[in-house]
Motif scaffolding. Structure first.
Motif, PDB file in Angstrom:
ATOM      1  N   GLU A   1       0.880  -5.350 -10.533  1.00  0.00           N
ATOM      2  CA  GLU A   1       0.777  -6.535  -9.695  1.00  0.00           C
ATOM      3  C   GLU A   1      -0.660  -7.057  -9.662  1.00  0.00           C
ATOM      4  O   GLU A   1      -0.913  -8.239  -9.862  1.00  0.00           O
ATOM      5  N   ILE A   2      -1.595  -6.131  -9.422  1.00  0.00           N
ATOM      6  CA  ILE A   2      -2.991  -6.548  -9.243  1.00  0.00           C
ATOM      7  C   ILE A   2      -3.578  -7.104 -10.548  1.00  0.00           C
ATOM      8  O   ILE A   2      -4.227  -8.143 -10.548  1.00  0.00           O
ATOM      9  N   THR A   3      -3.303  -6.433 -11.662  1.00  0.00           N
ATOM     10  CA  THR A   3      -3.900  -6.898 -12.914  1.00  0.00           C
ATOM     11  C   THR A   3      -3.170  -8.120 -13.466  1.00  0.00           C
ATOM     12  O   THR A   3      -3.631  -8.731 -14.419  1.00  0.00           O
ATOM     13  N   ASN A   4      -2.027  -8.470 -12.864  1.00  0.00           N
ATOM     14  CA  ASN A   4      -1.343  -9.685 -13.284  1.00  0.00           C
ATOM     15  C   ASN A   4      -1.553 -10.829 -12.310  1.00  0.00           C
ATOM     16  O   ASN A   4      -0.860 -11.843 -12.384  1.00  0.00           O
ATOM     17  N   GLY A   5      -2.463 -10.607 -11.370  1.00  0.00           N
ATOM     18  CA  GLY A   5      -2.792 -11.707 -10.460  1.00  0.00           C
ATOM     19  C   GLY A   5      -1.847 -11.852  -9.286  1.00  0.00           C
ATOM     20  O   GLY A   5      -1.847 -12.871  -8.614  1.00  0.00           O
ATOM     21  N   ARG A   6      -1.007 -10.851  -9.064  1.00  0.00           N
ATOM     22  CA  ARG A   6      -0.085 -10.922  -7.933  1.00  0.00           C
ATOM     23  C   ARG A   6      -0.480  -9.966  -6.806  1.00  0.00           C
ATOM     24  O   ARG A   6       0.317  -9.633  -5.938  1.00  0.00           O
ATOM     25  N   GLY A   7      -1.714  -9.467  -6.876  1.00  0.00           N
ATOM     26  CA  GLY A   7      -2.157  -8.481  -5.890  1.00  0.00           C
ATOM     27  C   GLY A   7      -2.384  -9.087  -4.525  1.00  0.00           C
ATOM     28  O   GLY A   7      -2.684 -10.266  -4.392  1.00  0.00           O
ATOM     29  N   GLN A   8      -2.187  -8.248  -3.491  1.00  0.00           N
ATOM     30  CA  GLN A   8      -2.496  -8.661  -2.124  1.00  0.00           C
ATOM     31  C   GLN A   8      -3.415  -7.604  -1.525  1.00  0.00           C
ATOM     32  O   GLN A   8      -3.363  -6.452  -1.930  1.00  0.00           O
ATOM     33  N   MET A   9      -4.209  -8.018  -0.532  1.00  0.00           N
ATOM     34  CA  MET A   9      -5.165  -7.067   0.041  1.00  0.00           C
ATOM     35  C   MET A   9      -4.446  -5.865   0.664  1.00  0.00           C
ATOM     36  O   MET A   9      -4.982  -4.764   0.686  1.00  0.00           O
ATOM     37  N   GLU A  10      -3.214  -6.064   1.149  1.00  0.00           N
ATOM     38  CA  GLU A  10      -2.465  -4.933   1.728  1.00  0.00           C
ATOM     39  C   GLU A  10      -2.191  -3.855   0.678  1.00  0.00           C
ATOM     40  O   GLU A  10      -1.967  -2.699   1.012  1.00  0.00           O
ATOM     41  N   HIS A  11      -2.187  -4.254  -0.579  1.00  0.00           N
ATOM     42  CA  HIS A  11      -1.919  -3.263  -1.630  1.00  0.00           C
ATOM     43  C   HIS A  11      -2.937  -2.140  -1.625  1.00  0.00           C
ATOM     44  O   HIS A  11      -2.621  -1.002  -1.958  1.00  0.00           O
ATOM     45  N   ILE A  12      -4.169  -2.467  -1.245  1.00  0.00           N
ATOM     46  CA  ILE A  12      -5.209  -1.432  -1.219  1.00  0.00           C
ATOM     47  C   ILE A  12      -4.870  -0.373  -0.171  1.00  0.00           C
ATOM     48  O   ILE A  12      -4.988   0.823  -0.408  1.00  0.00           O
ATOM     49  N   THR A  13      -4.390  -0.831   0.996  1.00  0.00           N
ATOM     50  CA  THR A  13      -3.977   0.121   2.042  1.00  0.00           C
ATOM     51  C   THR A  13      -2.828   0.989   1.543  1.00  0.00           C
ATOM     52  O   THR A  13      -2.811   2.203   1.750  1.00  0.00           O
ATOM     53  N   LEU A  14      -1.879   0.374   0.874  1.00  0.00           N
ATOM     54  CA  LEU A  14      -0.742   1.131   0.336  1.00  0.00           C
ATOM     55  C   LEU A  14      -1.235   2.204  -0.629  1.00  0.00           C
ATOM     56  O   LEU A  14      -0.780   3.346  -0.601  1.00  0.00           O
ATOM     57  N   MET A  15      -2.175   1.811  -1.495  1.00  0.00           N
ATOM     58  CA  MET A  15      -2.712   2.764  -2.458  1.00  0.00           C
ATOM     59  C   MET A  15      -3.381   3.931  -1.755  1.00  0.00           C
ATOM     60  O   MET A  15      -3.202   5.084  -2.128  1.00  0.00           O
ATOM     61  N   GLU A  16      -4.134   3.619  -0.720  1.00  0.00           N
ATOM     62  CA  GLU A  16      -4.831   4.694  -0.009  1.00  0.00           C
ATOM     63  C   GLU A  16      -3.838   5.635   0.673  1.00  0.00           C
ATOM     64  O   GLU A  16      -4.022   6.854   0.652  1.00  0.00           O
ATOM     65  N   ASP A  17      -2.786   5.080   1.258  1.00  0.00           N
ATOM     66  CA  ASP A  17      -1.760   5.919   1.886  1.00  0.00           C
ATOM     67  C   ASP A  17      -1.077   6.806   0.844  1.00  0.00           C
ATOM     68  O   ASP A  17      -0.827   7.994   1.072  1.00  0.00           O
ATOM     69  N   LEU A  18      -0.766   6.214  -0.311  1.00  0.00           N
ATOM     70  CA  LEU A  18      -0.118   6.978  -1.377  1.00  0.00           C
ATOM     71  C   LEU A  18      -1.012   8.120  -1.839  1.00  0.00           C
ATOM     72  O   LEU A  18      -0.566   9.244  -2.047  1.00  0.00           O
TER      73      LEU A  18
END
Lengths: 252, 617
Positions: free
Chosen positions: B494-511
């Motif tokens: 998603e992020i490298t295709n330009g569909r990233g959202q700032m919430e994704h970073i939180t999700l990554m950290e939780d994961l």
């Protein structure tokens, strides 16, 4: 877990006890028990998914995680495989445990959104929806492996196993073809916690894992007992003629 | 090769062997390591054979194909002993000249030696080449000395002397004591003290015990263990013999991935030679000690490098890890006490026993002793295998041995420890490399991979690549690793295709938190390192991808934008002819324009423009 038969022969049965602490409460447990067994025996609740008391534990689902040790040196282990130790300190519902369980449940909600059991378990943990990407809305298999272990340990035929790795992980017969080893007993479907293994019965034929099994009718009452292949399996195990099993339990 | 029936027999044989060899005799060593072999080592060796015969030097000059000589980016490497003239980039066409000039006339062919990229000075001898300076070869020491297929060569440089020493002068406890005092830690990445592991296994109950050599090296770009198995197989066998004696094992396994056919072939040959010579089998050298080895081939699953998965694989089951305890030293292969160490660890053992624990412990840092072999790859001038004392700084390895970055590019990050290592930024270049320091900055020692990156690497894309690799290789047994990696992979797409959202970073950290603490094995637990380290040190790149939809390193194609500067464009139409989708239009001799809707961002216009009118951002 691979069959550790050789080691079992060497190991003598134990009847000793150890003392340990669960949520600060001192308990005694048989040294052969896992932390999960000890906790449940003393009334502490730990959620499980892939665990079944009749099957060897595998520690796959990671829902039975508990925190062991004393701060600051604590770690999460799965209680179903972790053996009890003298003076072990166990926390079953610490914040770290709950956070990990919630993420695991959130991940399972995304992976198997159609599995009712997961929805229930997640709700019990305050998780009502997942933030993660759902690929298949109809998926129900949570890859807990209870079916595989049942087929191997209880039935003893190992007709199904886990196949492939993460991207395509699934339960399958060898090469996904109808398996010669399968006896059509349906134990896999019976044990499945999310009812995902399909099988049908019609006109004296049971179909499961892509193979048709002729059902044997009881020679007394005429009701179907089980697939012929399963009775033949019994005959091989016991050395009795297969006809011995042609009478159903009610008529015996 | 005779079967050695006693210590005296072996000593006498070694004495005669040494006497028959003249250390001053010219010796040509053609590198047959993993880097040089595909560049044509065999053809170079054949050319030498021919040229030596032509010059009538048969019998006067010895020719051998040896293991990896280290400096892989300059293959094919040729080392001429005893002068230690190091030639590089040798092709069969160069060979007659080398033979004529160096072997006949004693001159150096200067165009084939290393030239310092900065000063241009020629480095004729091996010890003058910066790549080799500061290296302390223990594990790699014999690689450019011996023919790996010759047991005589191994014996001539002191091989199997350690075996003799432990069998006849040391008790198993003394051996374990030496290894413990040496401070050797597992070189496979875990860093568990080897001596302690041996002691636990020795003290474990059970008459039958096993030892295993983990040769399932699977990190992309890493080939330390491969070089050792291919270049010095007897050292691995001798190390295992010492370990087996120490813990009381009679049977050992070497687990090698089948993608290493040469390693398998060399190990098989070495095992046969060792059996024939009586170093393997019953009552070795007429002692009470018996031991034999089997090779078990893996089918290429990365996760089988994890010790419990590896043992399941040897047992014939699916290569999936199992939870610990029980630890392998208590209940390992077939449920019996097992010591499992990796190739490099085993190869260290004979030297430790031979030279003594104190000698080994004098190298390295307080908690990490000895040396470590690194596979130095990426954007550096000199790539290859480097063996340096623990505690050597990243700067020394990258700018010393590595000769700095290619084209003088700026350093951006170094990723250590294979796919599940972290990316270390410039601020930590002076970090002394050992197990603990790497962990403190969010990376791992791993098995010794070291990938250097310059400004052309996008750190989000780098993390995306490693997560993709780990996702494909995760066995899928436990939920956090299987589903966590699946979700991480999705988020990176998603992020490298330009569909990233700032919430994704939180999700990554939780994961990351759940995966690190709740996965069964090291694969899932450490898979978070590339994510966490890039989020920590290169967070601005994530933000640029997500918020500004821009890739600062111009790597992530969907985020690029090509435009034509109307001022510079001459309207030559070179770009128009190249564009595969007809996205560029305009009149001849006038400025062109790119239709952003149609553009597939392939970059062909950018390459085609000779006036730098096509802009990329």
């Amino acid at each position: 877990m691979p069959a550790r038969k050789l080691a079992d022969l060497v190991k003598a049965p134990t009847i000793e006890e150890v003392g340990l602490y669960i949520n600060g409460i001192f308990i005694r447990a048989d040294t052969s028990w896992s932390v999960l067994q000890a906790a449940r025996a003393h009334g502490f609740e730990i959620p499980t998914l892939c665990y079944h008391p009749d099957l060897p534990p595998e520690g796959q689902c990671r829902l039975c995680l508990v925190e062991i040790g004393e701060p600051p040196r604590t770690r999460l282990v799965n209680s179903c495989t972790y053996p009890v130790e003298k003076d072990l300190k166990v926390q079953t519902h610490s914040e770290r445990v709950m956070q990990a369980r919630r993420i695991v449940l959130e991940l399972l909600l995304a992976q198997a959104p159609a599995a009712e059991l997961i929805k229930e378990l997640a709700a019990q943990h305050g998780v009502y929806e997942t933030r993660f990407h759902i690929d298949d809305e109809d998926e129900r298999c949570i890859l807990c492996g209870q079916c595989v272990r049942t087929c191997k340990e209880i039935v003893g035929v190992s007709a199904i196993s886990m196949a492939f790795r993460t991207p395509e992980k699934q339960v399958a017969t060898p090469f996904k073809e109808a398996s010669e080893a399968c006896i059509g007993c349906g134990s896999c479907a019976f044990i499945c916690p999310t009812n995902v293994i399909p099988y049908t019965e019609k006109d004296g034929v049971r179909t499961i894992w892509g193979r048709d099994f002729e059902l044997q009718a009881c020679s007394k009452c005429g009701n179907y007992i089980a697939p012929k292949a399963q009775l033949e399996h019994w005959a091989r195990l016991t050395g009795d003629p297969v006809e011995t099993f042609f009478v159903c339990r009610d008529c015996r | 090769m005779p079967k050695f029936e006693s210590v005296d027999h072996l000593t006498e044989y070694r004495r005669k062997l040494k006497a028959s060899r003249d250390p001053k005799q010219p010796l040509v060593l053609v590198c047959g390591g993993p880097g040089c072999l595909p560049l044509g080592s065999e053809d170079v060796a054949a050319a030498f054979r021919e040229a030596i015969a032509e010059q009538g030097l048969d019998g006067k000059v010895l020719l051998k194909t040896c293991g990896c000589q280290g400096l892989c980016s300059k293959g094919v490497k040729v080392l001429i002993r005893p002068e230690e003239i190091a030639y590089q980039g040798v092709t069969p066409q160069d060979v007659p000249e080398i033979v004529e000039q160096t072997l006949v006339s004693g001159k150096v062919v200067e165009r084939l030696v290393y030239h310092d990229p900065a000063s241009g000075a020629a480095c004729v001898h091996k010890n003058e080449v910066p790549f080799y300076q500061g290296q302390v070869p223990i594990v790699l020491r014999k690689l450019d000395l011996i023919d790996p297929e010759s047991l005589d060569d191994y014996l001539a440089v002191g091989g199997y002397r350690t075996l003799r020493k432990v069998l006849f002068t040391m008790t198993p406890e003394e051996v374990i004591d030496q290894v413990e005092r040496s401070g050797l830690r597992g070189r496979g990445g875990g860093g568990f003290p080897t001596g302690r592991k041996w002691r636990i296994c020795r003290e474990a109950e059970g008459a039958v015990k096993f030892i295993i050599c983990n040769g399932d090296e699977g990190d992309p770009g890493a080939f330390m263990d491969r070089a050792v198995m291919e270049g010095d197989p007897h050292a691995v066998i001798e190390g295992m013999l010492v370990g087996a004696y120490a813990i009381g094992a009679r049977q050992g396994y070497i687990y090698v991935r089948h993608e290493y056919p040469l390693a398998v072939k060399r190990l098989k040959l070495a095992i046969e030679q060792a059996r024939e010579a009586g170093f393997l089998g019953s009552n070795i050298l007429r002692s009470k000690f018996s031991f034999d080895l089997k090779i078990s081939q893996g089918a290429g699953a990365f996760v089988c490098g994890e010790e419990t998965a590896l043992m399941a694989s040897i047992e014939g089951f699916i290569g999936e890890p199992s939870p610990r305890p029980p630890y392998p030293a208590q209940a390992g292969l077939f449920g019996l006490p097992t010591v499992i160490n990796n190739v490099e660890t085993w190869a260290n053992v004979p030297e430790i026993i031979n030279m003594g624990a104190e000698w080994f412990a004098s190298q390295g840092t307080e908690h990490s002793k000895g040396t470590k072999v690194f596979s130095l790859v990426g954007a550096v001038n000199n790539t290859g295998l480097v063996e340096v004392p623990m505690g050597t700084s990243l700067r020394q390895i990258i700018f010393g041995q590595g000769g700095g970055l290619r084209n003088g590019n700026p350093f951006k990050a170094v990723q250590t420890g294979g796919p599940s290592g972290g990316c270390i930024p410039e601020q930590f270049l002076d970090l002394p490399v050992d197990y603990d320091s790497l962990q403190q900055v969010g990376s791992i020692m791993g098995s010794g991979g070291m990938i250097v990156m310059d400004h052309t690497s996008c750190m989000v894309d780098v993390a995306r690549y490693f997560i993709g690799f780990l996702h494909a290789e995760s066995c899928g047994k436990c939920t956090p690793c299987r589903e966590g990696l699946t979700q991480l992979k999705y988020l990176y797409e998603e992020i490298t295709n330009g569909r990233g959202q700032m919430e994704h970073i939180t999700l990554m950290e939780d994961l990351c938190e759940a995966m690190a603490s709740a996965s069964i094995c090291g694969l899932g637990q450490s898979a978070v390192n590339p994510v966490r380290s890039t989020l920590k040190y290169f967070r601005h790149e994530y933000e640029a991808h997500i918020r500004d939809k821009k890739c600062p390193a111009l790597v992530c194609r969907p985020l690029l934008k090509y435009t034509i500067d109307p001022e510079t464009c001459t309207g030559c139409l070179a770009c128009v002819r190249e564009c595969p989708v007809g996205a560029i239009s305009g009149l001849k001799k006038e400025a062109q324009e790119i239709d952003q809707e149609l553009c597939i961002k392939c970059g062909l216009c950018y390459e085609a423009c000779q006036f730098d009118a096509v802009k990329r951002e």
